[in-house]
Design a protein around this motif. Structure first.
Motif, mmCIF file in Angstrom:
data_model
loop_
_atom_site.group_PDB
_atom_site.id
_atom_site.type_symbol
_atom_site.label_atom_id
_atom_site.label_comp_id
_atom_site.label_asym_id
_atom_site.label_seq_id
_atom_site.Cartn_x
_atom_site.Cartn_y
_atom_site.Cartn_z
ATOM 1 N N TRP A 94 0.814 -1.210 0.000
ATOM 2 C CA TRP A 94 0.000 0.000 0.000
ATOM 3 C C TRP A 94 0.856 1.272 0.000
ATOM 4 C CZ3 TRP A 94 1.129 3.212 3.978
ATOM 5 C CH2 TRP A 94 1.741 2.649 5.102
ATOM 6 N N ALA A 95 2.144 1.175 0.415
ATOM 7 C CA ALA A 95 2.993 2.362 0.524
ATOM 8 C C ALA A 95 3.609 2.782 -0.806
ATOM 9 C CB ALA A 95 4.116 2.105 1.540
ATOM 10 N N GLY A 139 5.517 13.928 -13.681
ATOM 11 C CA GLY A 139 5.124 14.216 -12.305
ATOM 12 C C GLY A 139 3.625 14.369 -12.169
ATOM 13 N N GLY A 140 3.011 15.136 -13.103
ATOM 14 C CA GLY A 140 1.563 15.293 -13.060
ATOM 15 C C GLY A 140 0.841 13.982 -13.287
ATOM 16 N N GLY A 141 1.368 13.149 -14.193
ATOM 17 C CA GLY A 141 0.749 11.841 -14.442
ATOM 18 C C GLY A 141 0.815 10.937 -13.225
ATOM 19 N N ILE A 142 1.950 10.969 -12.526
ATOM 20 C CA ILE A 142 2.079 10.177 -11.298
ATOM 21 C C ILE A 142 1.041 10.615 -10.273
ATOM 22 C CG2 ILE A 142 3.565 9.698 -9.315
ATOM 23 C CD1 ILE A 142 5.968 9.905 -11.224
ATOM 24 N N LEU A 143 0.864 11.935 -10.122
ATOM 25 C CA LEU A 143 -0.090 12.445 -9.133
ATOM 26 C C LEU A 143 -1.526 12.103 -9.517
ATOM 27 C CD1 LEU A 143 1.433 15.964 -8.351
ATOM 28 C CD2 LEU A 143 1.630 13.866 -7.012
ATOM 29 N N LEU A 144 -1.863 12.244 -10.807
ATOM 30 C CA LEU A 144 -3.230 11.916 -11.241
ATOM 31 C C LEU A 144 -3.531 10.434 -11.041
ATOM 32 C CD1 LEU A 144 -3.486 13.992 -14.548
ATOM 33 C CD2 LEU A 144 -4.632 14.467 -12.380
ATOM 34 N N HIS A 145 -2.591 9.588 -11.460
ATOM 35 C CA HIS A 145 -2.806 8.150 -11.316
ATOM 36 C C HIS A 145 -2.824 7.746 -9.842
ATOM 37 C CE1 HIS A 145 -1.650 3.827 -11.334
ATOM 38 N NE2 HIS A 145 -2.499 3.794 -12.331
ATOM 39 N N GLY A 146 -1.923 8.325 -9.044
ATOM 40 C CA GLY A 146 -1.886 8.000 -7.617
ATOM 41 C C GLY A 146 -3.161 8.407 -6.906
ATOM 42 N N ALA A 147 -3.682 9.600 -7.252
ATOM 43 C CA ALA A 147 -4.942 10.043 -6.647
ATOM 44 C C ALA A 147 -6.071 9.085 -6.994
ATOM 45 C CB ALA A 147 -5.276 11.456 -7.117
ATOM 46 N N ASP A 148 -6.073 8.587 -8.230
ATOM 47 C CA ASP A 148 -7.105 7.637 -8.646
ATOM 48 C C ASP A 148 -7.000 6.339 -7.855
ATOM 49 O OD1 ASP A 148 -9.231 6.864 -10.651
ATOM 50 O OD2 ASP A 148 -7.743 5.330 -11.122
ATOM 51 N N LEU A 190 -5.776 5.974 -4.893
ATOM 52 C CA LEU A 190 -6.114 6.223 -3.494
ATOM 53 C C LEU A 190 -7.580 6.594 -3.287
ATOM 54 C CD1 LEU A 190 -2.912 8.172 -2.314
ATOM 55 C CD2 LEU A 190 -3.474 5.755 -1.979
ATOM 56 N N GLY A 191 -8.369 6.648 -4.390
ATOM 57 C CA GLY A 191 -9.804 6.856 -4.230
ATOM 58 C C GLY A 191 -10.349 8.176 -4.726
ATOM 59 N N TRP A 192 -9.471 9.127 -5.107
ATOM 60 C CA TRP A 192 -9.952 10.391 -5.662
ATOM 61 C C TRP A 192 -9.933 10.260 -7.175
ATOM 62 C CZ3 TRP A 192 -7.175 15.770 -5.832
ATOM 63 C CH2 TRP A 192 -8.106 16.751 -6.202
ATOM 64 N N HIS A 193 -11.065 9.871 -7.753
ATOM 65 C CA HIS A 193 -11.109 9.461 -9.159
ATOM 66 C C HIS A 193 -11.346 10.614 -10.131
ATOM 67 C CE1 HIS A 193 -11.176 5.428 -7.585
ATOM 68 N NE2 HIS A 193 -12.322 5.635 -6.958
ATOM 69 N N ALA A 194 -11.857 11.737 -9.664
ATOM 70 C CA ALA A 194 -12.295 12.802 -10.569
ATOM 71 C C ALA A 194 -11.167 13.350 -11.462
ATOM 72 C CB ALA A 194 -12.938 13.930 -9.773
ATOM 73 N N PRO A 195 -9.983 13.721 -10.925
ATOM 74 C CA PRO A 195 -8.952 14.305 -11.805
ATOM 75 C C PRO A 195 -8.485 13.337 -12.896
ATOM 76 C CG PRO A 195 -8.455 14.759 -9.501
ATOM 77 C CD PRO A 195 -9.565 13.758 -9.508
ATOM 78 N N TYR A 196 -8.208 12.098 -12.518
ATOM 79 C CA TYR A 196 -7.751 11.113 -13.506
ATOM 80 C C TYR A 196 -8.864 10.803 -14.503
ATOM 81 C CZ TYR A 196 -5.723 6.852 -15.459
ATOM 82 O OH TYR A 196 -5.218 5.903 -16.311
ATOM 83 N N GLY A 197 -10.105 10.714 -14.010
ATOM 84 C CA GLY A 197 -11.236 10.450 -14.895
ATOM 85 C C GLY A 197 -11.425 11.574 -15.905
#
Length: 313
Positions: free
Chosen positions: A92-93, A241-250, A252-259
């Motif tokens: 998970w880390a 960097g932005g792609g890592i953050l978008l995919h990571g947020a998705d 971790l459960g925050w799907h809106a930006p990546y979607g």
């Protein structure tokens, strides 16, 4: 006696078949993992020349060699054991750690753009008077190796995700082979790019008119290529960097930006069916780059402004 010998040969044959099958598995794992990491490899190759650009010709290859050694250390000594340990004990880390690396890339890319637009420079550049060339070179190499650590972490994470279900030893071998092969590929390409003007000078002195013309073209074109690569390298920091953050947020459960980014990519690809793959990738990269720039500017502002508030307080 003979039956025992036959049995021994049978055992050896079984072991040989198992070894061959294992090698096939490792080979397929390396091929698949390496292919999926190709996008980050291109970013890595684009970023690195910016750290070597404008050094004197006699220092270019030694600097590249130092960065390549640092890259191998990053991958084999730091990231390989860490990846195996995290995949075994703390899977998970992996995503939060990658997102921290993504933040660093966004910050580095945004700061470079801010400096180009007239913002305050942080650290020496090759346009400044250098009083200690050895110290400056060491700082430059250190910066390149730090950036490489983040890109290498992304490469290793992509490779690990593709072989996560395989046995531990096989995972380790695949990751090690991918690490070495990609390092040789990236820094071999960087060396060729950086030394292209010297190769051009040599060819320009040849007997063949065609080779002389090609050599002059290399000499004239290499500075422009390096300038373009410096810009591509900065953009790569932001879109990776932005792609890592978008995919990571998705993840971790925050799907809106990546979607949203995925929806824009699909919509753009549908507009140009003949180039759907490229247009979809480009749109996704632009969206990720914009997100990376926004986050990077925010991080840069916080790092350079907030400490001043505390000092004034």
């Amino acid at each position: 006696m003979s039956s025992g010998l036959v049995a021994l040969f049978d055992d050896v044959a079984v072991i040989a078949r198992m070894a061959a099958a294992s090698l096939d598995d490792i080979g397929s794992g390396v091929a698949t993992a390496g292919t999926k990491a190709a996008g980050v490899v291109i970013d890595d190759a684009a970023v690195t020349p910016a750290y070597v650009n404008a050094f004197t010709p006699d220092r270019e290859l030694p600097v590249i060699a130092r960065i390549a050694r640092g890259s191998l250390f990053n991958k084999l000594v730091i990231l390989l054991p860490l990846a195996l340990a995290l995949s075994a004990f703390l899977p998970w880390a992996i995503t939060p750690l990658l997102m921290l690396g993504g933040l660093f890339l966004c910050y580095e890319g945004a700061e470079k753009i801010m400096e180009k637009l007239g913002g305050e420079q942080h650290g020496d550049t090759l346009d400044d008077p250098i009083t200690d060339l050895a110290a400056f070179e060491a700082e430059r190499v250190s910066g390149a190796v730090r950036t490489d650590l983040i890109l290498s972490a992304e490469i290793m994470a992509i490779a690990l995700a593709d072989v996560a279900a395989r046995p531990l030893v096989e995972r380790a071998v695949v990751l090690a082979i991918v690490a070495v092969a990609i390092t040789v590929l990236v820094y071999g390409a960087v060396a060729l790019i950086v030394k292209a003007d010297d190769i051009g000078l040599h060819l320009a002195k040849g007997r063949s008119a065609v080779m002389r013309a090609f050599g002059r073209g290399l000499v004239l074109g290499t500075p422009k290529v390096l300038t373009v690569l410096a810009g591509v390298g900065t953009a790569a920091m932001l879109w990776v960097g932005g792609g890592i953050l978008l995919h990571g947020a998705d993840v971790l459960g925050w799907h809106a930006p990546y979607g949203f980014a995925h929806h824009l990519s699909d919509a753009a690809a549908a507009l140009v069916p003949a180039l759907a793959g490229f247009v979809g990738w480009l749109t996704g990269a632009v969206v990720a780059g914009i997100a990376g720039l926004a986050v990077g500017v925010a991080v840069a502002f916080a790092l350079h402004t907030v400490p001043g508030w505390f000092r004034r307080g």
